[in-house]
Design a protein around this motif. Structure first.
Motif, PDB file in Angstrom:
ATOM      1  N   LEU A 139     -25.303  30.955  -0.757  1.00  0.00           N
ATOM      2  CA  LEU A 139     -26.402  30.591  -1.655  1.00  0.00           C
ATOM      3  C   LEU A 139     -27.529  29.892  -0.902  1.00  0.00           C
ATOM      4  O   LEU A 139     -28.713  30.154  -1.166  1.00  0.00           O
ATOM      5  N   THR A 140     -27.189  29.001   0.032  1.00  0.00           N
ATOM      6  CA  THR A 140     -28.235  28.295   0.767  1.00  0.00           C
ATOM      7  C   THR A 140     -29.018  29.229   1.683  1.00  0.00           C
ATOM      8  O   THR A 140     -30.235  29.074   1.834  1.00  0.00           O
ATOM      9  N   THR A 141     -28.344  30.220   2.273  1.00  0.00           N
ATOM     10  CA  THR A 141     -29.072  31.172   3.118  1.00  0.00           C
ATOM     11  C   THR A 141     -30.020  32.029   2.289  1.00  0.00           C
ATOM     12  O   THR A 141     -31.149  32.310   2.708  1.00  0.00           O
ATOM     13  N   GLY A 142     -29.562  32.438   1.115  1.00  0.00           N
ATOM     14  CA  GLY A 142     -30.430  33.217   0.243  1.00  0.00           C
ATOM     15  C   GLY A 142     -31.620  32.412  -0.225  1.00  0.00           C
ATOM     16  O   GLY A 142     -32.769  32.893  -0.217  1.00  0.00           O
ATOM     17  N   MET A 143     -31.380  31.171  -0.630  1.00  0.00           N
ATOM     18  CA  MET A 143     -32.465  30.302  -1.076  1.00  0.00           C
ATOM     19  C   MET A 143     -33.462  30.047   0.054  1.00  0.00           C
ATOM     20  O   MET A 143     -34.671  30.024  -0.162  1.00  0.00           O
ATOM     21  N   GLY A 144     -32.941  29.852   1.259  1.00  0.00           N
ATOM     22  CA  GLY A 144     -33.830  29.614   2.397  1.00  0.00           C
ATOM     23  C   GLY A 144     -34.772  30.772   2.650  1.00  0.00           C
ATOM     24  O   GLY A 144     -35.958  30.579   2.941  1.00  0.00           O
ATOM     25  N   GLU A 145     -34.263  31.989   2.523  1.00  0.00           N
ATOM     26  CA  GLU A 145     -35.080  33.182   2.761  1.00  0.00           C
ATOM     27  C   GLU A 145     -36.230  33.283   1.762  1.00  0.00           C
ATOM     28  O   GLU A 145     -37.400  33.414   2.147  1.00  0.00           O
ATOM     29  N   THR A 146     -35.918  33.210   0.475  1.00  0.00           N
ATOM     30  CA  THR A 146     -36.969  33.392  -0.533  1.00  0.00           C
ATOM     31  C   THR A 146     -37.892  32.177  -0.621  1.00  0.00           C
ATOM     32  O   THR A 146     -39.088  32.332  -0.889  1.00  0.00           O
ATOM     33  N   THR A 147     -37.365  30.977  -0.370  1.00  0.00           N
ATOM     34  CA  THR A 147     -38.221  29.791  -0.396  1.00  0.00           C
ATOM     35  C   THR A 147     -39.222  29.825   0.745  1.00  0.00           C
ATOM     36  O   THR A 147     -40.396  29.464   0.579  1.00  0.00           O
ATOM     37  N   SER A 148     -38.767  30.263   1.921  1.00  0.00           N
ATOM     38  CA  SER A 148     -39.680  30.403   3.057  1.00  0.00           C
ATOM     39  C   SER A 148     -40.807  31.382   2.730  1.00  0.00           C
ATOM     40  O   SER A 148     -41.988  31.100   2.956  1.00  0.00           O
ATOM     41  N   ASP A 149     -40.442  32.540   2.172  1.00  0.00           N
ATOM     42  CA  ASP A 149     -41.454  33.542   1.822  1.00  0.00           C
ATOM     43  C   ASP A 149     -42.428  32.992   0.779  1.00  0.00           C
ATOM     44  O   ASP A 149     -43.644  33.231   0.852  1.00  0.00           O
ATOM     45  N   PHE A 150     -41.892  32.258  -0.199  1.00  0.00           N
ATOM     46  CA  PHE A 150     -42.738  31.686  -1.244  1.00  0.00           C
ATOM     47  C   PHE A 150     -43.740  30.688  -0.668  1.00  0.00           C
ATOM     48  O   PHE A 150     -44.932  30.722  -0.991  1.00  0.00           O
ATOM     49  N   LEU A 151     -43.266  29.798   0.197  1.00  0.00           N
ATOM     50  CA  LEU A 151     -44.114  28.726   0.728  1.00  0.00           C
ATOM     51  C   LEU A 151     -45.223  29.261   1.633  1.00  0.00           C
ATOM     52  O   LEU A 151     -46.379  28.829   1.533  1.00  0.00           O
ATOM     53  N   VAL A 152     -44.886  30.209   2.521  1.00  0.00           N
ATOM     54  CA  VAL A 152     -45.906  30.692   3.458  1.00  0.00           C
ATOM     55  C   VAL A 152     -46.945  31.570   2.767  1.00  0.00           C
ATOM     56  O   VAL A 152     -48.030  31.792   3.315  1.00  0.00           O
ATOM     57  N   ARG A 153     -46.636  32.061   1.564  1.00  0.00           N
ATOM     58  CA  ARG A 153     -47.606  32.853   0.822  1.00  0.00           C
ATOM     59  C   ARG A 153     -48.431  32.002  -0.133  1.00  0.00           C
ATOM     60  O   ARG A 153     -49.508  32.413  -0.570  1.00  0.00           O
ATOM     61  N   ARG A 154     -47.952  30.817  -0.461  1.00  0.00           N
ATOM     62  CA  ARG A 154     -48.676  29.931  -1.387  1.00  0.00           C
ATOM     63  C   ARG A 154     -49.483  28.866  -0.667  1.00  0.00           C
ATOM     64  O   ARG A 154     -50.439  28.318  -1.232  1.00  0.00           O
ATOM     65  N   PHE A 155     -49.098  28.563   0.567  1.00  0.00           N
ATOM     66  CA  PHE A 155     -49.762  27.507   1.318  1.00  0.00           C
ATOM     67  C   PHE A 155     -50.145  28.012   2.704  1.00  0.00           C
ATOM     68  O   PHE A 155     -49.694  29.077   3.129  1.00  0.00           O
ATOM     69  N   ASP A 156     -50.980  27.242   3.384  1.00  0.00           N
ATOM     70  CA  ASP A 156     -51.374  27.598   4.743  1.00  0.00           C
ATOM     71  C   ASP A 156     -50.121  27.615   5.624  1.00  0.00           C
ATOM     72  O   ASP A 156     -49.429  26.590   5.726  1.00  0.00           O
TER      73      ASP A 156
END
Length: 264
Positions: free
Chosen positions: A32-49
């Motif tokens: 679960l933590t690996t899956g969350m890390g993947e999508t959270t990373s994608d979310f953050l780099v697309r929403r912020f600089d």
């Protein structure tokens, strides 16, 4: 999660074993933590600089890891927070290496595999063991976390290599790695939970399994995904992590109460 009572003396430091008991819930939380890390990373780099997002997550990871190293015993919530931040920050770094630096996934896979082998060699040479169930001195703990980071990076590179470079896609990759993880899983189970190689092989493979399924749920249909969005998938996985962690803690408390009642 049960804390091991064994202690050891090194560098003048005596600490209790600081890794969770390797149970079914351990592997569920790792996926679960690996899956969350993947999508959270994608979310953050697309929403912020992206540079700011990477810097902030890197600082949070370092702060959490220092807190983990400073504590004298296992604190499960802190341990899993470090794992989550390793997953998020590590995914960002892997993407930077490939996208910004232009390093092919095949090369990064080989490089990270060599890094894992080097850590194994140094750990065994200094400690004469590669145990992952008795992290009870500072040096072993440092080796352990170095290996956690390196195996995560290796799992990331392998997952991206198969899904992107080989063109297998997220769902097919997830199914392939799910089948592959069964082999070290069986070896680990048959060894009585003592096989170092089987443990770390399964540990590496949890990353592409969890991340591939998470990517499949989050990305759009044009990429073969369910188009649920990286933000909602991250929130859903975070909720599941919390539920599993609470249930595991409650089960551990009940076992402790029963053991105390029996005078163990």
């Amino acid at each position: 999660m049960i804390e091991h009572a064994k202690k050891h003396q090194v560098w003048g430091d005596t600490i209790a074993t600081k890794v969770p008991e390797v149970t079914v819930s351990f592997w569920i939380l790792k996926l679960l933590t690996t899956g969350m890390g993947e999508t959270t990373s994608d979310f953050l780099v697309r929403r912020f600089d992206p540079p700011i997002a990477v810097a902030v997550m890197g600082a949070l990871f370092v702060a959490a890891l220092l807190a983990q190293l400073a504590t004298a015993r296992l604190r499960p919530m802190l341990y899993w927070l470090v794992l989550i931040l390793v997953s998020i920050f590590g995914t960002m770094v892997a993407d930077v290496i490939h996208v910004a630096a232009g390093v092919p996934y095949a090369i990064s896979t080989v490089a990270f595999a060599l890094a894992v082998a080097a850590i194994f060699f140094l750990w065994h040479r200094r400690e004469d063991t590669l145990t992952f169930v008795s992290i009870d001195n500072r040096r072993r703990e440092l080796f352990y976390w170095a290996l956690v980071v390196a195996t995560f990076a290796l799992g990331t590179a392998i997952g991206d290599l198969v899904a992107s470079s080989f063109g297998l896609g997220f769902l097919a990759s997830a199914l392939l790695f799910s089948a592959a993880i069964i082999i070290p899983g069986i070896l680990y189970w048959r060894s009585g939970s003592t096989s170092v190689g089987a443990f770390w092989a399964a540990y590496v493979l949890t990353r592409p399994v969890g991340a591939s399924f998470a990517d499949w749920m989050g990305v759009g249909a044009e990429r073969g995904g369910l188009d649920w969005g990286t933000g909602p998938v991250s929130m859903g996985l975070a909720a599941l992590i919390l539920v599993v962690a609470v249930l595991t803690w409650q089960a551990s408390r009940r076992r402790s109460v029963r053991a105390h009642a029996k005078g163990v």
